[in-house]
Scaffold this motif. Structure first.
Motif, PDB file in Angstrom:
ATOM      1  N   ALA A 371      41.468  39.511  51.234  1.00  0.00           N
ATOM      2  CA  ALA A 371      41.030  40.751  51.882  1.00  0.00           C
ATOM      3  C   ALA A 371      39.894  41.395  51.083  1.00  0.00           C
ATOM      4  CB  ALA A 371      42.207  41.715  52.014  1.00  0.00           C
ATOM      5  N   MET A 372      39.977  41.347  49.755  1.00  0.00           N
ATOM      6  CA  MET A 372      38.892  41.880  48.925  1.00  0.00           C
ATOM      7  C   MET A 372      37.587  41.129  49.166  1.00  0.00           C
ATOM      8  SD  MET A 372      40.823  42.482  45.256  1.00  0.00           S
ATOM      9  CE  MET A 372      39.270  42.857  44.419  1.00  0.00           C
ATOM     10  N   HIS A 373      37.690  39.812  49.218  1.00  0.00           N
ATOM     11  CA  HIS A 373      36.484  39.005  49.428  1.00  0.00           C
ATOM     12  C   HIS A 373      35.887  39.241  50.815  1.00  0.00           C
ATOM     13  CE1 HIS A 373      38.146  36.067  46.187  1.00  0.00           C
ATOM     14  NE2 HIS A 373      37.537  37.105  45.662  1.00  0.00           N
ATOM     15  N   ALA A 374      36.744  39.570  51.789  1.00  0.00           N
ATOM     16  CA  ALA A 374      36.233  39.864  53.130  1.00  0.00           C
ATOM     17  C   ALA A 374      35.472  41.183  53.161  1.00  0.00           C
ATOM     18  CB  ALA A 374      37.399  39.906  54.130  1.00  0.00           C
ATOM     19  N   VAL A 375      35.879  42.130  52.334  1.00  0.00           N
ATOM     20  CA  VAL A 375      35.230  43.442  52.291  1.00  0.00           C
ATOM     21  C   VAL A 375      34.006  43.426  51.378  1.00  0.00           C
ATOM     22  CG1 VAL A 375      35.549  45.877  51.665  1.00  0.00           C
ATOM     23  CG2 VAL A 375      37.413  44.617  52.747  1.00  0.00           C
ATOM     24  N   ARG A 376      34.017  42.577  50.363  1.00  0.00           N
ATOM     25  CA  ARG A 376      33.012  42.619  49.293  1.00  0.00           C
ATOM     26  C   ARG A 376      31.566  42.585  49.759  1.00  0.00           C
ATOM     27  NH1 ARG A 376      30.093  43.906  46.177  1.00  0.00           N
ATOM     28  NH2 ARG A 376      30.003  43.639  43.907  1.00  0.00           N
ATOM     29  N   PRO A 377      31.183  41.839  50.813  1.00  0.00           N
ATOM     30  CA  PRO A 377      29.766  41.828  51.206  1.00  0.00           C
ATOM     31  C   PRO A 377      29.204  43.197  51.548  1.00  0.00           C
ATOM     32  CG  PRO A 377      30.929  40.000  52.228  1.00  0.00           C
ATOM     33  CD  PRO A 377      31.967  40.854  51.593  1.00  0.00           C
ATOM     34  N   TRP A 378      30.055  44.162  51.921  1.00  0.00           N
ATOM     35  CA  TRP A 378      29.574  45.492  52.285  1.00  0.00           C
ATOM     36  C   TRP A 378      29.685  46.489  51.131  1.00  0.00           C
ATOM     37  CZ3 TRP A 378      32.240  42.421  55.773  1.00  0.00           C
ATOM     38  CH2 TRP A 378      31.549  42.096  56.949  1.00  0.00           C
ATOM     39  N   VAL A 379      30.206  46.039  49.994  1.00  0.00           N
ATOM     40  CA  VAL A 379      30.418  46.932  48.859  1.00  0.00           C
ATOM     41  C   VAL A 379      29.137  47.046  48.039  1.00  0.00           C
ATOM     42  CG1 VAL A 379      31.686  47.256  46.696  1.00  0.00           C
ATOM     43  CG2 VAL A 379      32.887  46.470  48.748  1.00  0.00           C
ATOM     44  N   ARG A 380      28.768  48.278  47.706  1.00  0.00           N
ATOM     45  CA  ARG A 380      27.620  48.540  46.836  1.00  0.00           C
ATOM     46  C   ARG A 380      28.098  49.454  45.718  1.00  0.00           C
ATOM     47  NH1 ARG A 380      26.508  45.039  49.538  1.00  0.00           N
ATOM     48  NH2 ARG A 380      24.666  44.633  50.807  1.00  0.00           N
ATOM     49  N   LEU A 381      28.069  48.946  44.479  1.00  0.00           N
ATOM     50  CA  LEU A 381      28.538  49.706  43.340  1.00  0.00           C
ATOM     51  C   LEU A 381      27.365  50.192  42.491  1.00  0.00           C
ATOM     52  CD1 LEU A 381      31.529  47.436  42.238  1.00  0.00           C
ATOM     53  CD2 LEU A 381      31.644  49.574  43.523  1.00  0.00           C
ATOM     54  N   PRO A 382      27.574  51.236  41.697  1.00  0.00           N
ATOM     55  CA  PRO A 382      26.501  51.717  40.814  1.00  0.00           C
ATOM     56  C   PRO A 382      26.146  50.673  39.758  1.00  0.00           C
ATOM     57  CG  PRO A 382      28.252  53.360  41.054  1.00  0.00           C
ATOM     58  CD  PRO A 382      28.768  52.078  41.635  1.00  0.00           C
ATOM     59  N   PRO A 383      25.091  50.912  38.989  1.00  0.00           N
ATOM     60  CA  PRO A 383      24.732  49.982  37.895  1.00  0.00           C
ATOM     61  C   PRO A 383      25.892  49.820  36.919  1.00  0.00           C
ATOM     62  CG  PRO A 383      22.946  51.529  38.303  1.00  0.00           C
ATOM     63  CD  PRO A 383      24.111  51.996  39.131  1.00  0.00           C
ATOM     64  N   PRO A 384      25.966  48.695  36.229  1.00  0.00           N
ATOM     65  CA  PRO A 384      27.080  48.438  35.309  1.00  0.00           C
ATOM     66  C   PRO A 384      27.184  49.498  34.216  1.00  0.00           C
ATOM     67  CG  PRO A 384      25.834  46.436  35.712  1.00  0.00           C
ATOM     68  CD  PRO A 384      25.055  47.549  36.321  1.00  0.00           C
ATOM     69  N   LEU A 385      28.417  49.789  33.844  1.00  0.00           N
ATOM     70  CA  LEU A 385      28.687  50.743  32.754  1.00  0.00           C
ATOM     71  C   LEU A 385      28.862  49.967  31.450  1.00  0.00           C
ATOM     72  CD1 LEU A 385      31.318  53.018  34.496  1.00  0.00           C
ATOM     73  CD2 LEU A 385      29.007  53.695  33.889  1.00  0.00           C
ATOM     74  N   ARG A 386      28.665  50.662  30.366  1.00  0.00           N
ATOM     75  CA  ARG A 386      28.979  50.076  29.055  1.00  0.00           C
ATOM     76  C   ARG A 386      30.469  50.218  28.840  1.00  0.00           C
ATOM     77  NH1 ARG A 386      25.994  48.877  24.667  1.00  0.00           N
ATOM     78  NH2 ARG A 386      24.188  49.939  25.569  1.00  0.00           N
ATOM     79  N   VAL A 387      31.215  49.117  28.860  1.00  0.00           N
ATOM     80  CA  VAL A 387      32.664  49.139  28.734  1.00  0.00           C
ATOM     81  C   VAL A 387      33.050  49.221  27.269  1.00  0.00           C
ATOM     82  CG1 VAL A 387      34.814  47.913  29.233  1.00  0.00           C
ATOM     83  CG2 VAL A 387      32.873  47.756  30.811  1.00  0.00           C
ATOM     84  N   PRO A 388      33.938  50.166  26.884  1.00  0.00           N
ATOM     85  CA  PRO A 388      34.383  50.231  25.491  1.00  0.00           C
ATOM     86  C   PRO A 388      34.936  48.885  25.011  1.00  0.00           C
ATOM     87  CG  PRO A 388      35.161  52.138  26.727  1.00  0.00           C
ATOM     88  CD  PRO A 388      34.567  51.197  27.719  1.00  0.00           C
ATOM     89  N   ARG A 389      34.705  48.605  23.727  1.00  0.00           N
ATOM     90  CA  ARG A 389      35.096  47.309  23.173  1.00  0.00           C
ATOM     91  C   ARG A 389      36.583  47.052  23.334  1.00  0.00           C
ATOM     92  NH1 ARG A 389      32.547  43.946  19.780  1.00  0.00           N
ATOM     93  NH2 ARG A 389      30.896  45.496  19.493  1.00  0.00           N
ATOM     94  N   HIS A 390      37.436  48.099  23.194  1.00  0.00           N
ATOM     95  CA  HIS A 390      38.883  47.860  23.251  1.00  0.00           C
ATOM     96  C   HIS A 390      39.352  47.532  24.653  1.00  0.00           C
ATOM     97  CE1 HIS A 390      38.801  52.067  24.615  1.00  0.00           C
ATOM     98  NE2 HIS A 390      39.983  51.838  25.162  1.00  0.00           N
ATOM     99  N   LEU A 391      38.466  47.723  25.670  1.00  0.00           N
ATOM    100  CA  LEU A 391      38.840  47.386  27.033  1.00  0.00           C
ATOM    101  C   LEU A 391      38.274  46.048  27.453  1.00  0.00           C
ATOM    102  CD1 LEU A 391      38.438  50.786  28.926  1.00  0.00           C
ATOM    103  CD2 LEU A 391      40.527  49.752  27.994  1.00  0.00           C
TER     104      LEU A 391
END
Length: 392
Positions: A371-391
């Motif tokens: 279901a996620m893959h079926a929706v994904r073509p229409w998804v637009r997310l912001p630019p990547p965030l800097r993820v903290p190292r511990h995550l």
């Protein structure tokens, strides 16, 4: 690419559409019980004797609902249960549990010569708490994936308690208005207002608190393999619920203010303890969600840059705002659905990987991914965030 794809479909894929059965039956039964509940609530309100009394009974019963509902909605935000189950829990508490408890109490009155204080202290807890707890037991037996931990148990039990208190309060306010309340005091609008202060202002969380004891016991039980341990935990939770209920009713009907104050302080401490337990469990959900999404990303099922926008609420909201501002409401709707599916998939995946029993857990995990893959073509997310190292 956006122009080629066009707008996302109005009805986005849902995991429930693939694997769930009995949904229509549940909706129909809840609707029927809801109609019965509305009729019953109006009937209880009319026992006040006139239009003013009936209106006050309904109004006072409604006033605490937003706060109570918001409390359990907030606790349930990260792994929300389907709205129809929450509605079913409320309707069960307000209709089915009330009918069961009233029926048992009427039979007990016919068989035994009980005083009002004995009925409040002993009879009410042993009839009302099992009637409310029955919904939780049926939920686990029929839809085991709804309650899979302490927080789920608290949320579902609390909503059942809200429904029961709502219907019960209508009757109490109507009786207080009419002047037939157990305690000696004002009648009419003043009597209803005095009862509202005690039940709607001083102790709105009473019934949710009692039933939450069963929810905690059941939430602990679902993670145990031993049948003896499961039965002991559920029975222990029910016993605590009846004990707290009996203490509250007994102190209120004893005529001793000092006993009532002491009991109120005790129950306040229990409520605080349950609240801390729920918040801690909610915080652990956040960590579980982030951990599971990172593991899923390592397997290549989602892109690692998506994880922040699928976990923390601030980032999730920012992603929807970004999609709405740059691509329109349809894209924002697709982002929201993608986030919902990812959350459900991540919790289910974590349960499967940690060995917790989940009906068709692997199949449901892949159904959610599809279901996620079926929706994904229409998804637009912001630019990547800097993820903290511990995550990472």
């Amino acid at each position: 690419m956006t122009a080629t794809l066009g707008a996302p479909p109005r009805r986005l894929p849902r995991e429930a559409d693939v694997v769930q059965r009995g949904r229509t039956t549940l909706v129909v039964l809840v609707a029927i019980a809801g109609v019965v509940g509305i009729a019953g609530g109006i009937f209880f309100a009319t026992t006040a004797g006139d239009v003013e009394g009936a209106g006050l009974a309904l109004l006072y019963a409604l006033i605490p609902l937003p706060l109570l509902w918001w409390t359990f909605w907030w606790l349930d935000r990260y792994e929300p249960e389907p709205p129809r189950y929450k509605l079913a829990a409320f309707v069960w508490g307000g209709v089915v549990a009330v009918v069961i408890a009233l029926g048992l109490q009427i039979l007990a009155e016919l068989w035994f010569d009980l005083t009002l204080e004995q009925m409040a202290t002993y009879l009410a807890p042993v009839t009302e708490e099992p009637a409310k707890a029955l919904f939780l037991l049926l939920t686990v037996l029929r839809w085991r994936r709804i309650i899979d931990g302490v927080l789920d148990g608290i949320v579902v039990a609390g909503i059942v308690g809200i429904g029961f208190a709502f219907m019960e309060n209508i009757g109490y306010y109507a009786v207080s208005y009419l002047g037939e309340a157990d305690a000696i005091g004002p009648t009419g609008a003043s009597g209803a207002a005095a009862t509202f202060f005690v039940r709607g202002v001083v102790s709105p969380f009473a019934h949710p608190l009692f039933t939450a004891s069963v929810g905690i016991g059941l939430g602990l039980a679902v993670g145990r393999r031993s049948t003896v341990a499961k039965v002991a935990l559920v029975a222990g939770g029910l016993a605590v619920a009846m004990l707290l209920h009996g203490l509250w009713n007994g102190s209120a009907s004893s005529g001793r203010p000092e006993l009532f104050v002491l009991t109120y302080l005790l129950l306040g401490a229990v409520l605080l303890g349950y609240g801390v337990l729920a918040v801690v469990a909610r915080f652990r959900q956040v960590r579980t969600l982030e951990r599971s999404l990172h593991y899923v990303a390592l397997r290549g099922w989602i892109h690692p840059d998506e994880v922040p926008y699928l976990s923390r609420f601030s980032y999730r909201k920012a992603a929807r705002t970004y999609a709405a501002a740059h691509y329109g409401p349809d894209t924002a709707r697709a982002v929201r659905r993608y986030q919902e599916l990812a959350t459900e998939m991540a919790f289910l995946h974590d349960a499967v990987m940690t060995g917790r029993r989940k009906p068709h857990g692997v199949e449901r995990t892949f159904a959610l991914l599809d279901a996620m893959h079926a929706v994904r073509p229409w998804v637009r997310l912001p630019p990547p965030l800097r993820v903290p190292r511990h995550l990472s």
